[in-house]
Write a protein that holds these residues in place. Structure first.
Motif, PDB file in Angstrom:
ATOM      1  N   ARG A  81       0.838  -1.201   0.000  1.00 46.41           N
ATOM      2  CA  ARG A  81       0.000   0.000   0.000  1.00 46.41           C
ATOM      3  C   ARG A  81       0.875   1.253   0.000  1.00 46.41           C
ATOM      4  N   ALA A  82       1.946   1.231   0.780  1.00 47.90           N
ATOM      5  CA  ALA A  82       2.881   2.362   0.786  1.00 47.90           C
ATOM      6  C   ALA A  82       3.467   2.561  -0.610  1.00 47.90           C
ATOM      7  N   GLU A  83       3.772   1.465  -1.267  1.00 51.45           N
ATOM      8  CA  GLU A  83       4.317   1.542  -2.625  1.00 51.45           C
ATOM      9  C   GLU A  83       3.315   2.202  -3.571  1.00 51.45           C
ATOM     10  N   ARG A  84       2.032   1.848  -3.430  1.00 52.02           N
ATOM     11  CA  ARG A  84       1.014   2.466  -4.275  1.00 52.02           C
ATOM     12  C   ARG A  84       0.899   3.967  -4.006  1.00 52.02           C
ATOM     13  N   ARG A  85       0.993   4.345  -2.743  1.00 54.09           N
ATOM     14  CA  ARG A  85       0.919   5.771  -2.384  1.00 54.09           C
ATOM     15  C   ARG A  85       2.120   6.532  -2.961  1.00 54.09           C
ATOM     16  N   VAL A  86       3.304   5.921  -2.880  1.00 59.31           N
ATOM     17  CA  VAL A  86       4.503   6.567  -3.416  1.00 59.31           C
ATOM     18  C   VAL A  86       4.414   6.660  -4.942  1.00 59.31           C
ATOM     19  N   ALA A  87       3.871   5.637  -5.591  1.00 58.47           N
ATOM     20  CA  ALA A  87       3.699   5.688  -7.051  1.00 58.47           C
ATOM     21  C   ALA A  87       2.800   6.858  -7.432  1.00 58.47           C
ATOM     22  N   GLU A  88       1.724   7.037  -6.688  1.00 66.62           N
ATOM     23  CA  GLU A  88       0.809   8.144  -6.939  1.00 66.62           C
ATOM     24  C   GLU A  88       1.508   9.490  -6.688  1.00 66.62           C
ATOM     25  N   LEU A  89       2.314   9.556  -5.630  1.00 66.45           N
ATOM     26  CA  LEU A  89       3.049  10.776  -5.314  1.00 66.45           C
ATOM     27  C   LEU A  89       4.057  11.110  -6.404  1.00 66.45           C
ATOM     28  N   ILE A  90       4.769  10.114  -6.908  1.00 67.88           N
ATOM     29  CA  ILE A  90       5.745  10.343  -7.975  1.00 67.88           C
ATOM     30  C   ILE A  90       5.052  10.897  -9.223  1.00 67.88           C
ATOM     31  N   GLU A  91       3.862  10.391  -9.491  1.00 64.23           N
ATOM     32  CA  GLU A  91       3.113  10.895 -10.646  1.00 64.23           C
ATOM     33  C   GLU A  91       2.727  12.364 -10.449  1.00 64.23           C
ATOM     34  N   ALA A  92       2.324  12.714  -9.230  1.00 66.41           N
ATOM     35  CA  ALA A  92       1.902  14.087  -8.942  1.00 66.41           C
ATOM     36  C   ALA A  92       3.082  15.033  -8.741  1.00 66.41           C
ATOM     37  N   GLU A  93       4.150  14.528  -8.142  1.00 67.27           N
ATOM     38  CA  GLU A  93       5.338  15.342  -7.845  1.00 67.27           C
ATOM     39  C   GLU A  93       6.568  14.567  -8.333  1.00 67.27           C
ATOM     40  N   MET A 128      10.428   4.155  -4.416  1.00 64.46           N
ATOM     41  CA  MET A 128       9.559   3.140  -5.014  1.00 64.46           C
ATOM     42  C   MET A 128      10.269   1.795  -5.098  1.00 64.46           C
ATOM     43  N   ARG A 129      11.521   1.805  -5.534  1.00 63.84           N
ATOM     44  CA  ARG A 129      12.276   0.548  -5.636  1.00 63.84           C
ATOM     45  C   ARG A 129      12.469  -0.079  -4.259  1.00 63.84           C
ATOM     46  N   TYR A 130      12.753   0.757  -3.254  1.00 61.30           N
ATOM     47  CA  TYR A 130      12.949   0.221  -1.900  1.00 61.30           C
ATOM     48  C   TYR A 130      11.685  -0.505  -1.435  1.00 61.30           C
ATOM     49  N   LEU A 131      10.533   0.118  -1.586  1.00 61.59           N
ATOM     50  CA  LEU A 131       9.287  -0.503  -1.118  1.00 61.59           C
ATOM     51  C   LEU A 131       8.946  -1.755  -1.910  1.00 61.59           C
ATOM     52  N   ASN A 132       9.243  -1.738  -3.198  1.00 63.55           N
ATOM     53  CA  ASN A 132       8.989  -2.917  -4.020  1.00 63.55           C
ATOM     54  C   ASN A 132       9.833  -4.099  -3.539  1.00 63.55           C
TER      55      ASN A 132
END
Length: 194
Positions: free
Chosen positions: A138-150, A158-162
């Motif tokens: 879930r944290a990875e999904r939130r970070v993916a969304e954040l990377i898209e926005a910022e 993202m790689r760390y969480l994956n």
């Protein structure tokens, strides 16, 4: 070293929170949600450590992960390019991701190949590790969304969480008697099709 004299400041009573740098953000801001979910991941890893008593190999790995997750949270709480900071911000680094990969490979060598999907069950430690795995996803999904926005947000986060979710999966199997006591998914078991 951080020194906290006062636990409550009342500054968040208006629904905002302060980041390491930059303007205050709403508590439901995507960046706050991302590092908050990393914090949740850290808490679930802590619960897994409680279940890992007597399993020093796993506890040692989880201790390192908890410290890395704090670094990751600090990274996500410090938006913007490093050059604009008054001091060099704490960032998650490629060597931390590489350590996860080496650790996954080391533990995975001890496991038999999978015959089916693994259910999040078995020993209490394995179940706790699977819970931590799902929260890290879930944290990875939130970070993916954040990377898209910022887009200036660290891709290493993202790689760390994956990799972390992969490590937690492998450790869950280790905790189930090196995978011998994994609880495997049986497709259609209770649908009358077997």
């Amino acid at each position: 070293m951080v020194k906290l004299n006062k636990i409550y400041t009342k500054t968040g009573d208006d629904g905002t929170t302060g980041l390491v740098s930059g303007p205050r953000r709403k508590k439901h801001d995507l960046r706050v949600e991302a590092y908050g979910t990393v914090d949740e991941t850290n808490a679930t890893v802590g619960m897994a450590r409680v279940a890992a008593i007597g399993m020093t190999r796993i506890d040692t790995v989880l201790s390192r992960v908890q410290n890395d997750l704090f670094d990751l949270g600090a990274d996500l709480a410090t938006p913007g390019p490093d050059a604009e900071q008054y001091h060099e911000p704490l960032r998650i680094t490629e060597p931390q991701v590489e350590w996860l990969e080496r650790t996954i490979d080391k533990f995975n060598e001890e496991l038999e190949p999978l015959r089916s999907f693994v259910l999040p069950a078995g020993t209490p430690l394995s179940a706790a590790l699977h819970l931590a795995r799902t929260v890290s996803r879930r944290a990875e999904r939130r970070v993916a969304e954040l990377i898209e926005a910022e887009p200036e947000t660290s891709a290493i986060a993202m790689r760390y969480l994956n990799r972390l979710s992969d490590l937690l999966f492998v450790l869950g199997r280790i905790a189930n008697g090196l995978g011998k006591n994994d609880v495997l998914w049986e497709p259609g078991r209770f649908t009358g099709k077997n």
